[in-house]
Design a protein around this motif. Structure first.
Motif, mmCIF file in Angstrom:
data_model
loop_
_atom_site.group_PDB
_atom_site.id
_atom_site.type_symbol
_atom_site.label_atom_id
_atom_site.label_comp_id
_atom_site.label_asym_id
_atom_site.label_seq_id
_atom_site.Cartn_x
_atom_site.Cartn_y
_atom_site.Cartn_z
ATOM 1 N N GLY A 18 19.986 6.980 12.628
ATOM 2 C CA GLY A 18 19.738 6.711 14.038
ATOM 3 C C GLY A 18 18.660 5.680 14.288
ATOM 4 N N GLN A 19 18.298 4.894 13.275
ATOM 5 C CA GLN A 19 17.258 3.880 13.452
ATOM 6 C C GLN A 19 17.854 2.655 14.145
ATOM 7 N N THR A 20 17.005 1.941 14.826
ATOM 8 C CA THR A 20 17.444 0.704 15.495
ATOM 9 C C THR A 20 17.349 -0.461 14.516
ATOM 10 N N ALA A 21 17.942 -1.571 14.890
ATOM 11 C CA ALA A 21 17.958 -2.762 14.042
ATOM 12 C C ALA A 21 16.535 -3.268 13.811
ATOM 13 N N LEU A 22 16.345 -3.914 12.656
ATOM 14 C CA LEU A 22 15.034 -4.441 12.294
ATOM 15 C C LEU A 22 14.869 -5.861 12.829
ATOM 16 N N SER A 23 13.639 -6.211 13.034
ATOM 17 C CA SER A 23 13.355 -7.611 13.357
ATOM 18 C C SER A 23 13.484 -8.413 12.070
ATOM 19 N N LYS A 24 13.522 -9.715 12.181
ATOM 20 C CA LYS A 24 13.679 -10.574 11.027
ATOM 21 C C LYS A 24 12.508 -10.402 10.055
ATOM 22 N N SER A 25 11.308 -10.297 10.551
ATOM 23 C CA SER A 25 10.147 -10.130 9.677
ATOM 24 C C SER A 25 10.181 -8.768 8.972
ATOM 25 N N GLU A 26 10.620 -7.722 9.677
ATOM 26 C CA GLU A 26 10.741 -6.401 9.052
ATOM 27 C C GLU A 26 11.820 -6.430 7.962
ATOM 28 N N TYR A 27 12.925 -7.098 8.307
ATOM 29 C CA TYR A 27 14.005 -7.225 7.327
ATOM 30 C C TYR A 27 13.512 -7.956 6.075
ATOM 31 N N ASN A 28 12.836 -9.096 6.259
ATOM 32 C CA ASN A 28 12.336 -9.869 5.133
ATOM 33 C C ASN A 28 11.321 -9.076 4.314
ATOM 34 N N SER A 29 10.503 -8.332 4.992
ATOM 35 C CA SER A 29 9.518 -7.510 4.301
ATOM 36 C C SER A 29 10.220 -6.430 3.460
ATOM 37 N N SER A 30 11.217 -5.768 4.053
ATOM 38 C CA SER A 30 11.969 -4.738 3.317
ATOM 39 C C SER A 30 12.713 -5.355 2.140
ATOM 40 N N LEU A 31 13.315 -6.520 2.394
ATOM 41 C CA LEU A 31 14.054 -7.195 1.330
ATOM 42 C C LEU A 31 13.127 -7.574 0.182
ATOM 43 N N ASN A 32 11.974 -8.132 0.481
ATOM 44 C CA ASN A 32 11.009 -8.501 -0.563
ATOM 45 C C ASN A 32 10.540 -7.271 -1.336
ATOM 46 N N SER A 33 10.338 -6.194 -0.602
ATOM 47 C CA SER A 33 9.919 -4.948 -1.247
ATOM 48 C C SER A 33 10.995 -4.465 -2.222
ATOM 49 N N LEU A 34 12.256 -4.510 -1.785
ATOM 50 C CA LEU A 34 13.351 -4.078 -2.655
ATOM 51 C C LEU A 34 13.514 -5.006 -3.854
ATOM 52 N N ILE A 35 13.348 -6.294 -3.645
ATOM 53 C CA ILE A 35 13.447 -7.258 -4.748
ATOM 54 C C ILE A 35 12.346 -7.000 -5.771
ATOM 55 N N ASN A 36 11.144 -6.726 -5.291
ATOM 56 C CA ASN A 36 10.031 -6.420 -6.204
ATOM 57 C C ASN A 36 10.296 -5.131 -6.990
ATOM 58 N N LYS A 37 10.821 -4.126 -6.288
ATOM 59 C CA LYS A 37 11.151 -2.869 -6.974
ATOM 60 C C LYS A 37 12.211 -3.110 -8.040
ATOM 61 N N LYS A 38 13.193 -3.955 -7.709
ATOM 62 C CA LYS A 38 14.248 -4.272 -8.668
ATOM 63 C C LYS A 38 13.662 -4.948 -9.901
ATOM 64 N N LYS A 39 12.742 -5.889 -9.699
ATOM 65 C CA LYS A 39 12.104 -6.576 -10.820
ATOM 66 C C LYS A 39 11.339 -5.582 -11.694
ATOM 67 N N LEU A 40 10.593 -4.680 -11.039
ATOM 68 C CA LEU A 40 9.834 -3.680 -11.791
ATOM 69 C C LEU A 40 10.764 -2.764 -12.591
ATOM 70 N N LEU A 41 11.875 -2.369 -11.959
ATOM 71 C CA LEU A 41 12.825 -1.497 -12.663
ATOM 72 C C LEU A 41 13.479 -2.217 -13.830
ATOM 73 N N LYS A 42 13.789 -3.497 -13.680
ATOM 74 C CA LYS A 42 14.349 -4.260 -14.798
ATOM 75 C C LYS A 42 13.353 -4.342 -15.943
ATOM 76 N N LYS A 43 12.076 -4.591 -15.599
ATOM 77 C CA LYS A 43 11.030 -4.650 -16.619
ATOM 78 C C LYS A 43 10.903 -3.301 -17.328
ATOM 79 N N GLU A 44 10.918 -2.228 -16.561
ATOM 80 C CA GLU A 44 10.827 -0.879 -17.132
ATOM 81 C C GLU A 44 12.026 -0.597 -18.037
ATOM 82 N N LEU A 45 13.213 -1.052 -17.619
ATOM 83 C CA LEU A 45 14.415 -0.863 -18.424
ATOM 84 C C LEU A 45 14.289 -1.592 -19.758
#
Length: 147
Positions: A18-45
């Motif tokens: 039930g959340q509303t749409a994100l602003s562009k800056s929120e989206y970019n922030s979430s995307l960067n956060s997910l990309i960083n998590k992905k990099k960390l998980l690849k390194k851990e793997l």
């Protein structure tokens, strides 16, 4: 392609919660956060795969050491009981004519021993769980297993 999947996952989860749409800056922030998590998980793997490879090598080394130790132990049995009987005692084999000493060396201390001394010989019964071994004058003459 990955960004589209991430975007779809995010929007589907936000619709379900039930959340509303994100602003562009929120989206970019979430995307960067997910990309960083992905990099960390690849390194851990990569680190976990390296640890796994190291453990596989260690296991192979330990298997080799165990095999060497088992061979050395078998050779001690050969030294004590000879080439014919040493390997059989080491493998816990039983046969008529084996000595009490051989059975103890292969099977360990029995649970119970009964001994009868008669004019015609010494009769001994050794009990290992449900198996009874019968000796006459220190030589195995028979055995039986309870059913």
């Amino acid at each position: 392609m990955n960004r589209i999947i991430l975007l779809l996952l995010f929007f589907s989860s936000s619709l379900l919660t039930g959340q509303t749409a994100l602003s562009k800056s929120e989206y970019n922030s979430s995307l960067n956060s997910l990309i960083n998590k992905k990099k960390l998980l690849k390194k851990e793997l990569i680190e976990l795969k390296a640890q796994l490879d190291s453990l596989k090598i260690e296991k192979e080394n330990l298997d080799e050491l165990i095999a060497q130790a088992e061979h050395e132990i078998e050779m001690l049995y050969v030294k004590k009981f000879g080439k014919k009987y040493g390997p059989r005692v080491y493998r816990k084999q039983i046969w008529k004519g084996m000595t009490e000493e051989m059975l103890r060396a292969g099977w360990g201390k029995p649970d119970k021993i009964d001994k009868n001394v008669e004019k015609w010989g010494v009769f001994t019964q050794w009990y290992y769980g449900k198996i009874t071994f019968f000796f006459r004058d220190g030589k195995l003459i028979d055995w039986e297993e309870e059913k």
